[in-house]
Design a protein around this motif. Structure first.
Motif, short mmCIF file in Angstrom:
data_model
loop_
_atom_site.label_atom_id
_atom_site.label_comp_id
_atom_site.label_asym_id
_atom_site.label_seq_id
_atom_site.Cartn_x
_atom_site.Cartn_y
_atom_site.Cartn_z
N PRO A 1 -27.37 -18.68 29.76
CA PRO A 1 -27.48 -17.52 28.89
C PRO A 1 -27.30 -17.92 27.42
CG PRO A 1 -25.34 -17.55 29.96
CD PRO A 1 -26.14 -18.67 30.58
N LEU A 2 -27.81 -17.08 26.52
CA LEU A 2 -27.68 -17.34 25.09
C LEU A 2 -26.42 -16.67 24.55
CD1 LEU A 2 -31.34 -16.66 23.89
CD2 LEU A 2 -30.31 -18.84 24.47
N THR A 3 -25.95 -17.16 23.41
CA THR A 3 -24.84 -16.53 22.73
C THR A 3 -25.35 -15.33 21.94
OG1 THR A 3 -25.06 -17.83 20.70
CG2 THR A 3 -23.73 -18.78 22.49
N ALA A 4 -24.44 -14.43 21.59
CA ALA A 4 -24.82 -13.25 20.82
C ALA A 4 -25.42 -13.64 19.47
CB ALA A 4 -23.60 -12.35 20.62
N GLU A 5 -24.90 -14.69 18.85
CA GLU A 5 -25.41 -15.12 17.55
C GLU A 5 -26.83 -15.69 17.68
OE1 GLU A 5 -25.55 -15.57 13.52
OE2 GLU A 5 -24.10 -14.49 14.75
N GLN A 6 -27.07 -16.49 18.72
CA GLN A 6 -28.42 -17.03 18.96
C GLN A 6 -29.41 -15.89 19.17
OE1 GLN A 6 -27.30 -19.52 22.35
NE2 GLN A 6 -28.15 -21.32 21.30
N ILE A 7 -29.02 -14.91 19.95
CA ILE A 7 -29.88 -13.77 20.25
C ILE A 7 -30.24 -13.02 18.97
CG2 ILE A 7 -29.96 -11.50 21.37
CD1 ILE A 7 -28.20 -12.78 23.60
N LYS A 8 -29.25 -12.78 18.11
CA LYS A 8 -29.47 -12.03 16.86
C LYS A 8 -30.47 -12.75 15.96
CE LYS A 8 -26.96 -9.93 12.98
NZ LYS A 8 -27.73 -10.55 11.91
N ILE A 9 -30.26 -14.06 15.78
CA ILE A 9 -31.15 -14.85 14.91
C ILE A 9 -32.57 -14.88 15.47
CG2 ILE A 9 -31.61 -17.17 14.03
CD1 ILE A 9 -28.55 -17.59 13.96
N ASN A 10 -32.68 -15.16 16.79
CA ASN A 10 -34.00 -15.24 17.41
C ASN A 10 -34.74 -13.91 17.37
OD1 ASN A 10 -33.42 -17.88 17.98
ND2 ASN A 10 -33.20 -17.62 20.18
N ALA A 11 -34.00 -12.82 17.61
CA ALA A 11 -34.62 -11.49 17.65
C ALA A 11 -35.21 -11.11 16.29
CB ALA A 11 -33.60 -10.44 18.07
N GLU A 12 -34.49 -11.41 15.23
CA GLU A 12 -34.98 -11.09 13.89
C GLU A 12 -36.26 -11.86 13.57
OE1 GLU A 12 -31.66 -11.98 11.41
OE2 GLU A 12 -30.60 -10.10 11.86
N THR A 13 -36.26 -13.16 13.90
CA THR A 13 -37.44 -13.98 13.64
C THR A 13 -38.61 -13.55 14.52
OG1 THR A 13 -35.99 -15.85 13.16
CG2 THR A 13 -38.29 -16.36 13.54
N TYR A 14 -38.33 -13.26 15.78
CA TYR A 14 -39.37 -12.88 16.74
C TYR A 14 -40.05 -11.61 16.29
CZ TYR A 14 -41.36 -13.49 21.43
OH TYR A 14 -42.20 -13.76 22.47
N TYR A 15 -39.28 -10.60 15.91
CA TYR A 15 -39.90 -9.33 15.52
C TYR A 15 -40.69 -9.47 14.23
CZ TYR A 15 -40.88 -4.61 14.22
OH TYR A 15 -41.55 -3.47 13.84
N ARG A 16 -40.19 -10.27 13.30
CA ARG A 16 -40.92 -10.49 12.04
C ARG A 16 -42.29 -11.09 12.32
NH1 ARG A 16 -37.22 -12.94 9.72
NH2 ARG A 16 -37.86 -15.12 9.97
N GLN A 17 -42.35 -12.02 13.27
CA GLN A 17 -43.63 -12.64 13.63
C GLN A 17 -44.50 -11.67 14.43
OE1 GLN A 17 -42.37 -16.19 15.66
NE2 GLN A 17 -42.01 -17.32 13.78
N ALA A 18 -43.89 -10.91 15.34
CA ALA A 18 -44.66 -9.95 16.14
C ALA A 18 -45.28 -8.86 15.26
CB ALA A 18 -43.76 -9.30 17.19
N SER A 19 -44.66 -8.58 14.13
CA SER A 19 -45.17 -7.57 13.22
C SER A 19 -46.49 -7.98 12.58
CB SER A 19 -44.15 -7.27 12.11
OG SER A 19 -42.97 -6.73 12.67
N LEU A 20 -46.87 -9.24 12.71
CA LEU A 20 -48.18 -9.68 12.24
C LEU A 20 -49.28 -9.17 13.16
CD1 LEU A 20 -47.28 -13.37 11.31
CD2 LEU A 20 -47.66 -11.47 9.72
N VAL A 21 -48.91 -8.73 14.37
CA VAL A 21 -49.87 -8.18 15.32
C VAL A 21 -49.70 -6.66 15.43
CG1 VAL A 21 -50.72 -8.22 17.70
CG2 VAL A 21 -49.92 -10.33 16.62
N LEU A 22 -48.48 -6.22 15.65
CA LEU A 22 -48.20 -4.79 15.78
C LEU A 22 -48.16 -4.12 14.41
CD1 LEU A 22 -45.29 -4.95 18.41
CD2 LEU A 22 -47.72 -4.52 18.85
N ASP A 23 -48.38 -2.80 14.40
CA ASP A 23 -48.22 -2.02 13.18
C ASP A 23 -46.75 -1.60 13.09
OD1 ASP A 23 -48.15 -0.23 11.12
OD2 ASP A 23 -49.77 1.05 11.85
N PRO A 24 -45.97 -2.20 12.18
CA PRO A 24 -44.53 -1.91 12.11
C PRO A 24 -44.23 -0.44 11.90
CG PRO A 24 -45.08 -3.82 10.76
CD PRO A 24 -46.38 -3.19 11.17
N ALA A 25 -45.09 0.26 11.16
CA ALA A 25 -44.85 1.67 10.86
C ALA A 25 -44.96 2.55 12.11
CB ALA A 25 -45.83 2.16 9.80
#
Length: 414
Positions: free
Chosen positions: A106-130
């Motif tokens: 399993p991942l640590t809470a800190e790893q999850i937080k960092i990865n989630a922020e980066t992942y969503y920022r990249q996913a927003s290049l495909v999805l419409d964030p609004a």
């Protein structure tokens, strides 16, 4: 006492179009009839459907293979439905056993937080964030507590859990299965209950977990969600699924020129598969382009169009135009009219060939070690694009290999 009747809705042309969008490139839609009913109801009532994609942020970077499911989400989003980008911050701490033959740390809470922020920022290049609803499954999973977790576990049997392939195979082989691994599919299924989802998307390897959501929604008195599985995208080699560990990937944060050149390096056959799963062009437009190529148009024209579309999506239209111009300039100025041509075999069973080994086989490097050193020094190009990844593997196709300024070979792998 009169029986309550479920309203019936007409299947309009718009509903048929929405179904076609849903089915494009998908592996399975389960059950299709239920999805048509949901689409018809949404059309008649003007109520958007709730479409869920759950992702555990196990790594911070996305390659274009990950965007196959995101592309489908965007297509459904453009039809007016509500897209829920669910970050599995709670389930990441359990570890998904899908396709594993051992327990995943399993991942640590800190790893999850960092990865989630980066992942969503990249996913927003495909999805419409609004128009994207972002949720974290800790919202409802943490408050469950021990009592709630036990009550949830009572709604599913061990026998049904053991029907899952990886659990069944590991049990049969005597490989340990930790009890907490049973909780992962349960918690993913409970996410669908909490979000009241109408459709959940995932890769083919997630089918068991997606079906769990249907089961638990029925247990909690909800209308069960439909599930849509998408295929895993083949990488640059055209053989194995796209993966950083296999070196056959295109990262969505790669430089525009590199991204453009990598798309151009894929085979003509793989190009059409990528069009279906990655392009936002309509199926009619793709069919027309394919017909033109079949009638004699150079397939490279279609590949250039795909390369420009993908590069523009993750950078900009201007960057895609500049990448095309750079590629043309380097192609015209750097490759002689006459260079050695040779045909080399793929690995046994059609396995892609590593770039360093290919340089050796083509006579452009004395050994694989020298090939790796040349790559480290930036002295190797494929179709005029600099190779920076020593793990790169090439599948069937024809490539112009270049070492330094004067050594060239046109190699066909077959």
């Amino acid at each position: 006492m009169s029986q309550v009747q479920t309203p019936s809705y007409f299947v309009t042309d718009r509903v048929k179009e929405a179904l076609a969008v849903t089915l494009r490139g998908c592996e399975e839609l389960i059950p299709q009839d239920d999805w048509v009913k949901k689409l018809a109801r949404s059309e008649a009532t003007g109520t958007p459907l709730r479409i869920k994609l759950g992702l555990d942020p196990t790594a911070p970077d996305i390659h274009i293979g990950h965007t196959v499911v995101l592309n489908k989400m965007r297509q459904l989003q453009d039809l007016g439905h509500t897209v829920i980008f669910l970050i599995g911050d709670f389930t990441s701490m359990i570890g998904d056993p899908s396709g594993r033959n051992s327990t995943r740390p399993p991942l640590t809470a800190e790893q999850i937080k960092i990865n989630a922020e980066t992942y969503y920022r990249q996913a927003s290049l495909v999805l419409d964030p609004a128009r994207t609803e972002i949720r974290y499954n800790s919202e409802w999973s943490d408050p469950l507590g021990a009592r709630g977790m036990i009550q949830l576990a009572s709604r599913y049997t061990v026998a049904r859990m053991m029907e899952r392939n990886d659990f069944h195979d590991r049990f049969k082989a005597g490989t340990p299965i930790a009890v907490h691994e049973f909780l992962y599919p349960l918690m993913q299924g409970y996410d669908s209950v909490a979000l009241k989802s109408d459709l959940e998307l995932g890769g083919t390897d997630q089918k068991f977990n997606l079906l769990m959501g249907r089961t638990l929604q029925a247990e909690y008195g909800q209308e069960p969600q439909c599930i849509l599985t998408m295929p895993l995208l083949e990488g640059l080699d055209g053989v194995e699924k796209m993966s950083k560990s296999k070196g056959n990937y295109i990262g969505i944060s790669e430089e525009p020129n590199t991204m453009f050149a990598k798309v151009l390096s894929i085979s003509d056959v793989l190009m059409w598969r990528w069009y279906t799963l990655l392009s936002f062009q309509s199926e009619a437009q793709i069919a027309a382009l394919k017909a033109e190529v079949a009638a004699g148009r150079n397939p490279k024209d279609a590949k250039v169009a795909l390369a420009k579309e993908i590069t523009a999506r993750f950078h900009s239209a201007a960057a895609a135009e500049a990448a095309e111009l750079d590629f043309i300039n380097r192609s015209k100025g750097g490759i002689p009219d006459e260079i050695p041509e040779l045909t080399l075999p793929l690995g046994e069973g059609g396995v892609a060939v590593g770039i360093a080994a290919l340089l050796k086989s083509a006579g452009l490097a004395a050994s694989s070690g020298e090939g790796n050193r040349l790559i480290d020094g930036g002295g190797v190009r494929i179709d005029s694009a600099v190779v920076s990844d020593k793990g790169l593997k090439l599948g069937a196709g024809t490539y112009v290999l270049q070492v330094g300024k004067r050594k060239f070979a046109r190699v066909t792998l077959a």
